[in-house]
Design a protein around this motif. Structure first.
Motif, PDB file in Angstrom:
ATOM      1  N   UNK A 269       0.627  -1.547  -0.408  1.00 15.17           N
ATOM      2  CA  UNK A 269      -0.180   0.126  -0.255  1.00 15.17           C
ATOM      3  C   UNK A 269       1.127   0.988  -0.236  1.00 15.17           C
ATOM      4  N   UNK A 270       0.518   2.356  -0.593  1.00 15.35           N
ATOM      5  CA  UNK A 270       1.137   3.359  -0.841  1.00 15.35           C
ATOM      6  C   UNK A 270       0.398   4.632  -0.096  1.00 15.35           C
ATOM      7  N   UNK A 271       1.109   5.207   1.036  1.00 12.55           N
ATOM      8  CA  UNK A 271       0.534   6.123   0.597  1.00 12.55           C
ATOM      9  C   UNK A 271       0.845   7.807   1.290  1.00 12.55           C
ATOM     10  N   UNK A 272       0.324   8.817   0.971  1.00 16.29           N
ATOM     11  CA  UNK A 272       1.211   9.511   0.572  1.00 16.29           C
ATOM     12  C   UNK A 272       0.680  11.077   2.391  1.00 16.29           C
TER      13      UNK A 272
ATOM     14  N   UNK B 206       1.039 -13.402  10.996  1.00 17.67           N
ATOM     15  CA  UNK B 206       0.516 -15.105  10.183  1.00 17.67           C
ATOM     16  C   UNK B 206       0.535 -14.833   8.711  1.00 17.67           C
ATOM     17  N   UNK B 207       1.076 -13.668   8.736  1.00 23.27           N
ATOM     18  CA  UNK B 207       1.155 -14.063   7.332  1.00 23.27           C
ATOM     19  C   UNK B 207      -0.057 -13.725   5.995  1.00 23.27           C
ATOM     20  N   UNK B 208      -1.162 -13.255   6.380  1.00 26.11           N
ATOM     21  CA  UNK B 208      -2.734 -12.982   5.821  1.00 26.11           C
ATOM     22  C   UNK B 208      -1.623 -11.776   4.873  1.00 26.11           C
ATOM     23  N   UNK B 209      -3.093 -11.578   3.700  1.00 22.86           N
ATOM     24  CA  UNK B 209      -2.903 -10.167   3.194  1.00 22.86           C
ATOM     25  C   UNK B 209      -3.777  -9.698   3.739  1.00 22.86           C
ATOM     26  N   UNK B 210      -3.803  -7.921   4.139  1.00 26.58           N
ATOM     27  CA  UNK B 210      -4.040  -7.073   5.725  1.00 26.58           C
ATOM     28  C   UNK B 210      -5.272  -6.180   3.928  1.00 26.58           C
ATOM     29  N   UNK B 211      -6.007  -5.514   4.284  1.00 26.14           N
ATOM     30  CA  UNK B 211      -6.980  -5.086   3.462  1.00 26.14           C
ATOM     31  C   UNK B 211      -6.818  -4.014   3.853  1.00 26.14           C
ATOM     32  N   UNK B 212      -7.148  -2.681   2.689  1.00 27.55           N
ATOM     33  CA  UNK B 212      -7.754  -1.009   3.523  1.00 27.55           C
ATOM     34  C   UNK B 212      -9.505  -1.262   4.230  1.00 27.55           C
ATOM     35  N   UNK B 213      -9.126  -1.155   5.454  1.00 27.69           N
ATOM     36  CA  UNK B 213     -10.398  -0.333   5.436  1.00 27.69           C
ATOM     37  C   UNK B 213     -10.891   0.170   5.217  1.00 27.69           C
TER      38      UNK B 213
ATOM     39  N   UNK C  92      -5.022  -0.317   8.223  1.00 35.75           N
ATOM     40  CA  UNK C  92      -5.658  -1.576   7.269  1.00 35.75           C
ATOM     41  C   UNK C  92      -5.563  -2.999   8.097  1.00 35.75           C
ATOM     42  N   UNK C  93      -7.171  -3.747   7.699  1.00 37.61           N
ATOM     43  CA  UNK C  93      -6.894  -4.489   8.936  1.00 37.61           C
ATOM     44  C   UNK C  93      -6.779  -6.016   7.600  1.00 37.61           C
ATOM     45  N   UNK C  94      -6.773  -7.125   8.968  1.00 38.01           N
ATOM     46  CA  UNK C  94      -5.729  -8.149   8.580  1.00 38.01           C
ATOM     47  C   UNK C  94      -7.625  -9.175   9.209  1.00 38.01           C
ATOM     48  N   UNK C  95      -8.014  -9.455   7.928  1.00 35.99           N
ATOM     49  CA  UNK C  95      -9.138 -10.142   8.151  1.00 35.99           C
ATOM     50  C   UNK C  95      -8.943 -11.911   8.664  1.00 35.99           C
ATOM     51  N   UNK C  96      -7.304 -12.158   8.963  1.00 35.03           N
ATOM     52  CA  UNK C  96      -7.674 -13.599   9.337  1.00 35.03           C
ATOM     53  C   UNK C  96      -7.501 -13.592  11.371  1.00 35.03           C
TER      54      UNK C  96
END
Lengths: 421, 156
Positions: free
Chosen positions: B67-70, B86-93, B99-103
Motif C-alpha cells: 500500500x502506498x501512503x502519501x 501469520x502472513x495473511x493479506x491485510x486489506x484497506x478498511x 489496514x485490517x487483517x481478515x484472518x
C-alpha cells in the motif's frame, strides 16, 4: 508357491504368541490400523500422481478435472483424503495407547522415540499434502503454518524460507511440497516403519503385565483372523465414508485475498489458538520445545517400579488421569475465554514489551495454577512419580485437544469466539 | 545397564558417521536454498507519476503486495500487505487509512504501526526511490522493523 505370500506376511509375527497378547482391548489394533492406512494412502497416492499436475496454474484444475471427468476420480481422492485424516487420529490414539498401557519403558523406549519420529512424519506428510489442491483453504492454511515457524528465534525465518522456497507461499512452495509429499516422506516413513515393526518384535511384542497367563497360541489362525476382520471393517468404513462424503475443495487459491477467518490445518489449530493468547516466542517455540523434550525423556526417567502392560499403572493412576483430563479441559477453556475477555493483556498492558506482557505474564498466569494442581496431587493424593508423569501428560494432551477444538469449532469471523459476539 | 565405554575405534567410527550425516544434511539444505528464478522484470515497481498521488491518501497495489501512503506533508511510505502476525493479506478498511487483517483481526495504521493485536510488529516497508517524476518501489527487498521511525518516510 501358493503359500509364499502368506508366509512372507507371517514374518511380521512369530509363529506362536501368548494368548493374552492378542486380546483386542490390549492394543485396539491401532498400530496395525495405522499401518494399513499407510498402505491405502500409498496406493491411492500413487494413482493420484497420474492425474495431478504440480503447478500453481494447473493444480486446482487438474483436481477438478479428476473429480468430474475420471471414472471414480472423486472416490479416489476422497479415499486418499479421509485415510490421511484418519491416519493422524489413529497415530495419535496409538501414542496415547502405548503411553497409558505403560508400553514405552526399558526395552521399548527406543521404539517410543521412533514412534515420535513417525508421528512427526505423519503430520508432515499430511501437511505437505494439504497444500496440493491449491485452493483457498490449503493456500492460507500453509501460509499461516509456515509463518508460525518464523517465530522460532534465530533460525525461524531461514527455516520457513527453506520450506517455502521463498518468503511467501508460491509456485516454488507447491513444487517443493509435492516432492516432499510424494518422494521424501513416503521413503522416510517406509524406513522408519520397518525399524518400528522390527523393534516391536525385538522387545517381545505387546507388553503384558507380570503374572498374566503364559499360555501360547498359534498366530495362524487366531491372530490372523482378528487382523483380517479389523482390516476389512476399516476398509469398508473408509470406503463407505468416501462414497458419501466428499473431500473439501474450495475455489482456486487467491494469494491477494485471505478468507475470514483463515485457519491452519485442524491438527495444528491448537498451536494457532495458543498463539492468540501467548506471545509467539513462548507459544510457537518455548512451550512446544519443552513439551517435546518432556515427551522424549519420559522413558528415560528413573522410576522405583515399572508395571509394563498395566493400564494407567494403578487404580490411582486411572483416577488421576480422569481428574487431570477433566481439570485440564475446564481450566484451559476458562483460560481461553478469560484471556479473550477479562484479561486482554495485550491491550491492557500495551505499553509493556509484548514478550513480558503476553509472553511471560500470560504463561505464568496459566502455569502457576497448573503447578499447584500437580503439587496437590503429590501432597494430598500421595501420587508417586509415575502417576505424576501420567497426570502431566494427560493435562498436556487434554489442553491441546481443548485448544484445537475451540480454535476449530468455536471461532468465527475475525477469530472471535462465536458465543461472545 | 552396560557400561558406556568409548575407545578409539568407536570414537573414530561415530566421528566418521557424524561427519557423513552432516555432509548429507548440508548438501540437502543447500539444495533447498536454491532460488528458482521467477520471471521478474525488475526489482523496482513503477507505481506511477508523483503528481498523481494526493496528499493524505492511501493507494492499494494488490498484485505487488503493498500500500502506498502519501502523508499530508507530501512524504511517501510503501507498507507491505503481508500481516506480521501469520502472513495473511491485510486489506484497506473502507473510508479510512486503516489496514485490517481478515484472518485474526490485527489492525494497522497507514504508517504500518500496530493498532490492535495479535500482531506484535509493524508491517514491513519497501524502500522508495524517485526517478523522472515517478515513484519506484523496491518490491524485492521488504524491510523488517520493530518500530516506525520518521526516516522511513521518503520525501521528493
Amino acid at each position: 508357491m501358493k503359500h509364499s505370500i502368506a508366509r512372507f506376511f507371517l514374518h511380521f509375527h512369530p509363529k506362536k504368541v501368548r494368548a493374552e497378547a492378542i486380546r483386542f482391548d490390549r492394543t485396539f489394533g491401532l498400530g496395525g490400523i495405522a499401518a494399513l492406512l499407510f498402505v491405502v494412502l500409498f496406493i491411492t497416492g500413487m494413482m493420484l500422481r497420474f492425474a495431478y499436475i504440480p503447478s500453481a496454474g494447473e493444480a486446482h484444475d487438474s483436481i477438478v478435472n479428476l473429480q468430474q471427468e475420471v471414472l471414480f476420480g472423486s472416490l479416489l481422492r476422497n479415499l486418499h483424503y479421509w485415510s490421511a485424516m484418519s491416519l493422524v487420529v489413529v497415530a495419535f490414539l496409538h501414542l496415547v495407547r502405548v503411553f497409558y498401557s505403560q508400553s514405552i519403558f526399558e526395552e521399548r523406549r527406543k521404539n517410543w522415540i521412533y514412534g515420535l519420529v513417525l508421528l512427526f512424519l505423519v503430520l508432515s506428510a499430511n501437511f505437505t499434502g494439504y497444500l496440493l489442491p491449491w485452493d483457498q483453504l490449503s493456500y492460507w492454511a500453509v501460509t499461516i503454518m509456515t509463518n508460525m515457524l518464523t517465530y522460532i528465534p534465530f533460525v525461524g525465518n531461514g527455516l520457513a524460507d527453506i520450506i517455502r522456497g521463498g518468503d511467501v507461499v508460491n509456485e516454488n512452495t507447491l513444487l517443493r511440497f509435492y516432492h516432499f509429499h510424494t518422494g521424501l516422506m513416503p521413503f522416510l516413513m517406509i524406513f522408519f516403519l520397518s525399524v518400528h515393526f522390527w523393534l516391536v518384535r525385538k522387545s517381545g511384542g505387546v507388553a503384558l503385565p507380570a503374572g498374566t497367563d503364559k499360555k501360547m497360541t498359534d498366530v495362524n489362525p487366531h491372530l490372523v483372523y482378528k487382523e483380517i476382520i479389523v482390516a476389512l471393517i476399516l476398509l469398508l468404513a473408509i470406503f463407505l465414508f468416501s462414497v458419501f462424503v466428499d473431500a473439501p475443495l474450495l475455489e482456486k487459491a487467491k494469494p491477494l485475498v485471505s478468507p475470514n477467518p483463515s485457519r491452519a490445518p485442524w491438527y495444528f489449530m491448537g498451536f494457532q489458538e495458543l498463539l492468540m493468547h501467548i506471545h509467539p516466542t513462548f507459544g510457537a517455540f518455548i512451550i512446544p520445545l519443552l513439551v517435546l523434550i518432556f515427551f522424549i525423556s519420559i522413558p528415560f526417567l528413573k522410576f522405583t517400579e515399572i508395571k509394563k502392560g498395566v493400564w494407567f499403572y494403578s487404580s490411582k493412576g486411572k483416577q488421576l488421569t480422569i481428574l487431570s483430563a477433566v481439570s485440564s479441559v475446564i481450566y484451559t477453556f476458562a483460560f481461553v475465554v478469560l484471556s479473550d475477555t477479562v484479561l486482554d493483556l495485550s491491550n491492557r498492558l500495551s505499553g509493556w514489551p509484548s514478550i513480558i506482557s503476553t509472553g511471560l505474564l500470560s504463561s505464568l498466569i496459566y502455569f502457576i495454577p497448573v503447578a499447584l494442581f500437580i503439587l496437590y496431587l503429590k501432597r494430598n493424593k500421595q501420587a508417586c512419580r509415575m502417576e505424576i508423569i501420567i497426570a502431566i501428560v494427560t493435562f498436556i494432551l487434554a489442553a491441546y485437544i481443548t485448544m484445537m477444538l475451540t480454535g476449530s469449532l468455536l471461532r468465527g469471523e475475525g477469530m472471535q469466539l462465536i458465543f461472545l459476539i | 545397564m552396560k557400561k558406556f565405554i568409548v575407545d578409539r575405534r568407536k570414537f573414530l567410527r561415530s566421528f566418521f558417521y557424524a561427519l557423513l550425516s552432516f555432509q548429507l544434511i548440508y548438501v540437502f539444505v543447500r539444495l533447498l536454498k536454491i532460488k528458482i528464478p521467477q520471471n521478474t522484470q525488475s526489482d523496482l515497481y513503477d507505481a506511477g507519476d508523483i503528481s498523481f498521488f494526493e496528499n493524505g491518501k492511501m493507494y492499494p497495489f494488490g498484485s505487488a503486495h503493498f500500500f502506498l501512503h502519501r502523508f499530508e506533508d507530501g512524504g511517501f511510505i510503501a507498507v507491505s500487505s503481508k500481516c506480521t502476525h501469520l502472513g495473511c493479506a491485510v486489506q484497506l478498511k473502507a473510508d479510512s487509512l486503516q489496514l485490517e487483517c481478515p484472518c485474526h483481526a490485527s489492525a494497522f495504521n497507514s504508517k504500518g504501526e500496530v493498532l490492535s493485536p495479535p500482531a506484535s510488529r509493524p508491517l514491513d516497508y519497501y524502500p522508495i526511490v524517485f526517478k523522472d517524476g515517478k515513484v519506484l518501489v523496491n518490491i524485492a527487498h521488504p524491510v523488517r522493523r520493530n518500530k516506525f521511525e520518521q526516516a522511513q518516510i521518503k520525501y521528493i
